[in-house]
Design an enzyme around this catalytic site. Structure first.
Site, mmCIF file in Angstrom:
data_model
loop_
_atom_site.group_PDB
_atom_site.id
_atom_site.type_symbol
_atom_site.label_atom_id
_atom_site.label_comp_id
_atom_site.label_asym_id
_atom_site.label_seq_id
_atom_site.Cartn_x
_atom_site.Cartn_y
_atom_site.Cartn_z
ATOM 1 N N ASP A 144 3.969 -2.020 -8.280
ATOM 2 C CA ASP A 144 5.051 -1.009 -8.312
ATOM 3 C C ASP A 144 4.835 -0.161 -7.062
ATOM 4 O O ASP A 144 4.501 1.015 -7.144
ATOM 5 C CB ASP A 144 5.009 -0.168 -9.593
ATOM 6 C CG ASP A 144 3.710 0.594 -9.780
ATOM 7 O OD1 ASP A 144 2.668 0.158 -9.232
ATOM 8 O OD2 ASP A 144 3.704 1.637 -10.461
ATOM 9 N N ASP A 146 -0.923 0.642 -4.188
ATOM 10 C CA ASP A 146 -0.459 -0.753 -4.200
ATOM 11 C C ASP A 146 -0.402 -1.294 -2.775
ATOM 12 O O ASP A 146 -0.801 -2.437 -2.514
ATOM 13 C CB ASP A 146 0.952 -0.881 -4.792
ATOM 14 C CG ASP A 146 1.068 -0.301 -6.186
ATOM 15 O OD1 ASP A 146 1.107 0.925 -6.300
ATOM 16 O OD2 ASP A 146 1.126 -1.091 -7.146
ATOM 17 N N ASP A 153 -5.455 0.956 -7.562
ATOM 18 C CA ASP A 153 -5.077 -0.456 -7.593
ATOM 19 C C ASP A 153 -6.009 -1.339 -6.779
ATOM 20 O O ASP A 153 -6.228 -2.510 -7.104
ATOM 21 C CB ASP A 153 -3.659 -0.622 -7.035
ATOM 22 C CG ASP A 153 -2.619 0.011 -7.933
ATOM 23 O OD1 ASP A 153 -2.944 0.340 -9.085
ATOM 24 O OD2 ASP A 153 -1.479 0.174 -7.461
HETATM 25 CA CA LIG Z 1 0.428 0.527 -8.817
#
Ligand SMILES: [Ca+2]
Length: 317
Positions: A9, A14, A249
């Site tokens: 996301d 990320d 992440d």
């Molecule tokens: Ca994420």
């Protein structure tokens, strides 16, 4: 060669995780599937393409996934990652969404894994909606994975979104429940408290971002807002200890691509609270084996932080 599917996301961490995956030798990203989360889905798609463009890897297929949770009300993390998910810095050269694949994310995951049975490691660093849909479409999907690495959940009921809820799990508790229940492949979880304990000193962040490359300039720009937020007084209520940047992440991703990274882990059956007034979305650890689950997950407790820093440094070279 490690074959990966990344479910993202795309916010700042990320982006860092994707860049670490791209920079790790002998890793092949077969596809990136996008989910609502840090920011609405269209931003996630655009952000993912922006990261791939900076890395000159727009050849990697990107798939549109779920734009909302299964049952919960849609929630975003705009105050931390920025309204656009990547620190609200203008990017007139951002690639357009016409570059996306036509196949939808959950179907694409199933197709990719059918073409590479038992070879694909799925790294899930977003709300788990796409994974929940994939197992609904094909109940045998998890058994065809090599392994699953998740960033999400908590071990000591410490939340960062609700009092007891970590963002990825609390954003779609039903999806997290389905995934922890039905993904019976080897499962590794990087939780909120673990990532807080593994946060990166600010002195390292300066070193990481001051590399003289296009990738470092991009990262410096998109992470400025969240690094500032991470130093604010409000944020200190969320973290469990100490100062530093928590690249949530990237811990899950780095553990997936580097077998030597995890130094301490614990095996326990897990589930997610769905009904609590204060605890909905909280991960539950069944040390007493009351749930009688055959499948246990590996909770990551400690990693080799020096190796991790090196992977981050290399990702911006
Ligand atoms: Ca994420």
């Amino acid at each position: 060669m490690k074959k990966l599917i990344l479910d993202v996301d795309t916010g700042v961490d990320d982006a860092q995780a994707i860049m670490v995956a791209l920079a790790t030798p002998d890793v092949e990203i077969l596809g990136i599937t996008c989910c609502h989360g840090n920011t609405p889905l269209d931003n996630v798609l655009k952000n993912t393409l922006r990261v791939l463009k900076v890395c000159k890897r727009l050849d990697i297929p990107v798939y549109r996934g779920c734009s909302m949770p299964i049952l919960a009300q849609t929630k975003n993390a705009g105050d931390y990652h920025g309204k656009d998910g990547l620190g609200d810095v203008p990017d007139p050269g951002a690639p357009g969404l016409e570059l996306l694949q036509k196949t939808k994310a959950a179907r694409a995951m199933i197709n990719i894994v059918n073409e590479n049975p038992k070879q694909v490691t799925l790294v899930a660093v977003a709300p788990l909606t796409n994974l929940a849909v994939a197992v609904q479409l094909d109940p045998s999907f998890p058994s065809k994975l090599n392994a699953l690495y998740i960033m999400g959940g908590n071990t000591e009921s410490r939340g960062n979104t609700t009092s007891c809820g970590e963002f990825n799990f609390v954003t779609d508790p039903e999806a997290a429940y389905i995934v922890l229940d039905r993904y019976t492949c080897p499962t590794y979880i990087a939780t909120w408290e673990f990532s807080c304990r593994s946060s990166l000193p600010w002195s390292f962040c300066d070193q990481y971002l001051s590399q003289k490359t296009e990738k470092a300039a991009f990262m410096k720009k998109i992470s400025a807002l969240s690094m500032k937020k991470a130093q604010s007084a409000d944020y200190q209520n969320e973290v469990t200890e100490g100062q530093g940047f928590n690249s949530c992440d990237t811990y899950a991703l780095a553990a997936a691509v580097n077998d030597a990274l995890i130094t301490v882990k614990e095996e326990v059956a897990v589930t997610v609270e769905l009904n609590g007034a204060h605890t909905r979305g909280m991960m539950v650890l069944d040390y007493m084996e009351q749930l009688k689950k055959k499948h246990k997950a590996f909770i990551i407790k400690k990693i080799d932080l020096e190796k991790f820093k090196q992977m981050l440094m290399n990702s911006l070279k």
